[in-house]
Write an enzyme that holds these catalytic residues in place. Structure first.
Site, mmCIF file in Angstrom:
data_model
loop_
_atom_site.group_PDB
_atom_site.id
_atom_site.type_symbol
_atom_site.label_atom_id
_atom_site.label_comp_id
_atom_site.label_asym_id
_atom_site.label_seq_id
_atom_site.Cartn_x
_atom_site.Cartn_y
_atom_site.Cartn_z
ATOM 1 N N ALA A 25 83.440 3.358 18.597
ATOM 2 C CA ALA A 25 83.529 4.816 18.480
ATOM 3 C C ALA A 25 83.340 5.156 17.005
ATOM 4 O O ALA A 25 83.606 4.324 16.135
ATOM 5 C CB ALA A 25 84.891 5.279 18.969
ATOM 6 N N GLY A 79 84.339 0.600 21.208
ATOM 7 C CA GLY A 79 83.655 1.368 22.261
ATOM 8 C C GLY A 79 82.337 0.745 22.680
ATOM 9 O O GLY A 79 81.862 0.985 23.801
ATOM 10 N N GLU A 81 83.278 -1.838 25.116
ATOM 11 C CA GLU A 81 83.712 -1.095 26.316
ATOM 12 C C GLU A 81 82.507 -0.523 27.075
ATOM 13 O O GLU A 81 82.498 -0.509 28.311
ATOM 14 C CB GLU A 81 84.663 0.032 25.908
ATOM 15 N N GLU A 87 90.237 -2.576 17.532
ATOM 16 C CA GLU A 87 91.026 -1.348 17.324
ATOM 17 C C GLU A 87 92.362 -1.599 16.648
ATOM 18 O O GLU A 87 92.860 -0.745 15.910
ATOM 19 C CB GLU A 87 91.248 -0.617 18.668
HETATM 20 N N1 COA Z 1 82.150 4.246 13.063
HETATM 21 C C1 COA Z 1 81.524 4.902 12.077
HETATM 22 N N2 COA Z 1 80.663 4.323 11.232
HETATM 23 C C2 COA Z 1 80.418 3.025 11.403
HETATM 24 C C3 COA Z 1 81.036 2.254 12.420
HETATM 25 C C4 COA Z 1 81.938 2.944 13.270
HETATM 26 N N3 COA Z 1 82.557 2.315 14.279
HETATM 27 N N4 COA Z 1 80.614 0.983 12.312
HETATM 28 C C5 COA Z 1 79.749 0.948 11.291
HETATM 29 N N5 COA Z 1 79.615 2.167 10.734
HETATM 30 C C6 COA Z 1 78.781 2.568 9.610
HETATM 31 C C7 COA Z 1 79.362 2.093 8.278
HETATM 32 O O1 COA Z 1 80.354 2.985 7.811
HETATM 33 C C8 COA Z 1 78.117 2.096 7.421
HETATM 34 O O2 COA Z 1 77.794 3.426 7.074
HETATM 35 P P1 COA Z 1 77.373 3.787 5.524
HETATM 36 O O3 COA Z 1 76.126 2.980 5.287
HETATM 37 O O4 COA Z 1 77.140 5.262 5.564
HETATM 38 O O5 COA Z 1 78.522 3.344 4.680
HETATM 39 C C9 COA Z 1 77.023 1.647 8.383
HETATM 40 O O6 COA Z 1 77.521 1.912 9.690
HETATM 41 C C10 COA Z 1 76.721 0.151 8.289
HETATM 42 O O7 COA Z 1 77.918 -0.550 8.466
HETATM 43 P P2 COA Z 1 78.478 -1.659 7.439
HETATM 44 O O8 COA Z 1 79.946 -1.759 7.602
HETATM 45 O O9 COA Z 1 77.965 -1.386 6.061
HETATM 46 O O10 COA Z 1 77.751 -2.969 8.008
HETATM 47 P P3 COA Z 1 78.259 -4.471 7.844
HETATM 48 O O11 COA Z 1 77.133 -5.332 8.301
HETATM 49 O O12 COA Z 1 78.818 -4.724 6.500
HETATM 50 O O13 COA Z 1 79.463 -4.619 8.906
HETATM 51 C C11 COA Z 1 80.557 -4.304 11.025
HETATM 52 C C12 COA Z 1 79.226 -4.502 10.283
HETATM 53 C C13 COA Z 1 80.216 -4.012 12.481
HETATM 54 C C14 COA Z 1 81.381 -5.597 10.945
HETATM 55 C C15 COA Z 1 81.349 -3.137 10.390
HETATM 56 O O14 COA Z 1 80.482 -2.026 10.295
HETATM 57 C C16 COA Z 1 82.575 -2.722 11.172
HETATM 58 O O15 COA Z 1 83.587 -3.400 11.121
HETATM 59 N N6 COA Z 1 82.491 -1.577 11.882
HETATM 60 C C17 COA Z 1 83.611 -1.006 12.576
HETATM 61 C C18 COA Z 1 83.901 -1.769 13.840
HETATM 62 C C19 COA Z 1 85.105 -1.184 14.555
HETATM 63 O O16 COA Z 1 86.217 -1.198 14.055
HETATM 64 N N7 COA Z 1 84.858 -0.633 15.731
HETATM 65 C C20 COA Z 1 85.879 -0.064 16.564
HETATM 66 C C21 COA Z 1 86.029 1.367 16.290
HETATM 67 S S1 COA Z 1 87.289 2.053 17.326
#
Ligand code: COA
Length: 282
Positions: free
Chosen positions: A88, A134, A137, A157
């Site tokens: 999400a 999400g 999910e 989460e």
């Molecule tokens: N919501 C909003 N933005 C998100 C996102 C999310 N769930 N997941 C990634 N993004 C965004 C990042 O903020 C970043 O945006 P920016 O370039 O404007 O800063 C962009 O997507 C790229 O992500 P980034 O974190 O730089 O990539 P990465 O390769 O370093 O890491 C992940 C990849 C997937 C490990 C990391 O993005 C992450 O942990 N995301 C969240 C996962 C999560 O907690 N999901 C559950 C949400 S309830």
């Protein structure tokens, strides 16, 4: 190029363009070919995170899958080489209170996740990278999953002080068993595609280049079967997880009803006449 609006659940989403069976929403690309509708979540710069717009547009696209007689089955996938859906959209969480959080989960489950699970046309996830929160999910709400070898799954989460809200606590237990699900939910750890295959979370692991072809090939087989029988398979199998239904009784009812369909008459006649059945969905 055309622009039109689709009304659903009190919201209006705009289809920006429509050309050659490709609908461009603001956050989705929806293309239908050979009766298979491919819905691609298209926010690669945000790793296809599910914001309000994506949820509303997904709801509209899934409604169309179920209403459009040209579509027999669908694929949900993500845009770009890195992510299916990374969760999400966390930026939409900052202003939420208890009621807002409850509303977000309820709306997502009603508009998208439950609708996918209960769709009587097969909807398969082609998981092309991160499927987190999400995203995991969303993949789990589909009828089954095919993954690329770079896919990663997880419910992180707890790292945010939250739990899954789009069905993750329920469907993860259903798919991989309570012990493994509890560990993933409570640690927030990710698993790779080969572990997901070993756990039974995905059915196949394939190279990213071949992911869509493999998923389409499986759907081509399903699309060649009798649509009402396929729909009955989905309804009966879903009943295992629905406490309001007696699955064996439902199976008996659906089995019986299918004998009144033209396709059952055609299927049995074709077998006895040693020819390929020609199903019409009636
Ligand atoms: N919501 C909003 N933005 C998100 C996102 C999310 N769930 N997941 C990634 N993004 C965004 C990042 O903020 C970043 O945006 P920016 O370039 O404007 O800063 C962009 O997507 C790229 O992500 P980034 O974190 O730089 O990539 P990465 O390769 O370093 O890491 C992940 C990849 C997937 C490990 C990391 O993005 C992450 O942990 N995301 C969240 C996962 C999560 O907690 N999901 C559950 C949400 S309830």
């Amino acid at each position: 190029m055309h622009a039109s609006s689709a009304l659903f659940a009190g919201h209006i989403t705009t289809i920006l363009t429509f050309e050659k069976n490709i609908f461009m929403y603001s956050s989705l690309i929806v293309q239908t070919e050979d009766h298979i509708c491919t819905i691609t979540i298209n926010r690669p710069d945000k790793l296809n995170a599910l914001n309000k717009t994506v949820i509303e547009e997904l709801g509209a696209a899934i409604d169309d899958v179920n209403k459009n007689p040209e579509i027999r089955s669908a694929i949900i996938t993500g845009s770009g080489p890195k992510a299916f859906v990374a969760g999400a959209d966390i930026s939409e969480f900052t202003s939420l209170s208890a009621n807002g959080g409850k509303g977000l989960a309820q709306k997502g489950q009603d508009l998208v996740f439950s609708k996918i699970e209960q769709s009587t046309k097969p909807i398969i996830a082609a998981v092309n990278g991160f499927a987190l929160g999400g995203g995991c999910e969303l993949a789990m709400s589909c009828h089954f999953r095919v993954a690329s070898d770079n896919a990663k799954f997880g419910q992180p989460e707890v790292n945010l002080g939250l739990i899954p809200g789009y069905g993750g606590t329920q469907r993860l237990v259903q798919l991989i068993g309570k012990g493994r699900a509890m560990e993933l939910l409570m640690t927030g750890n990710m698993i790779d595609a080969s572990t997901a295959l070993q756990y039974g979370l995905v059915n196949h692991v394939i190279s990213q280049e071949e992911l869509l072809n493999k998923t389409k090939a499986i759907l081509a087989i399903i699309n060649s079967k009798a649509p009402l029988a396929v729909a009955a398979c989905i309804k009966a199998a879903n009943a295992v997880f629905d406490e309001t239904k007696n699955g064996l009784a439902l199976e008996i009812e659906l089995f019986g009803k299918l004998f009144d369909t033209s396709d059952a008459k055609e299927g049995t006649a074709a077998f006895l006449e040693k020819r390929k059945a020609n199903f019409t969905g009636k």
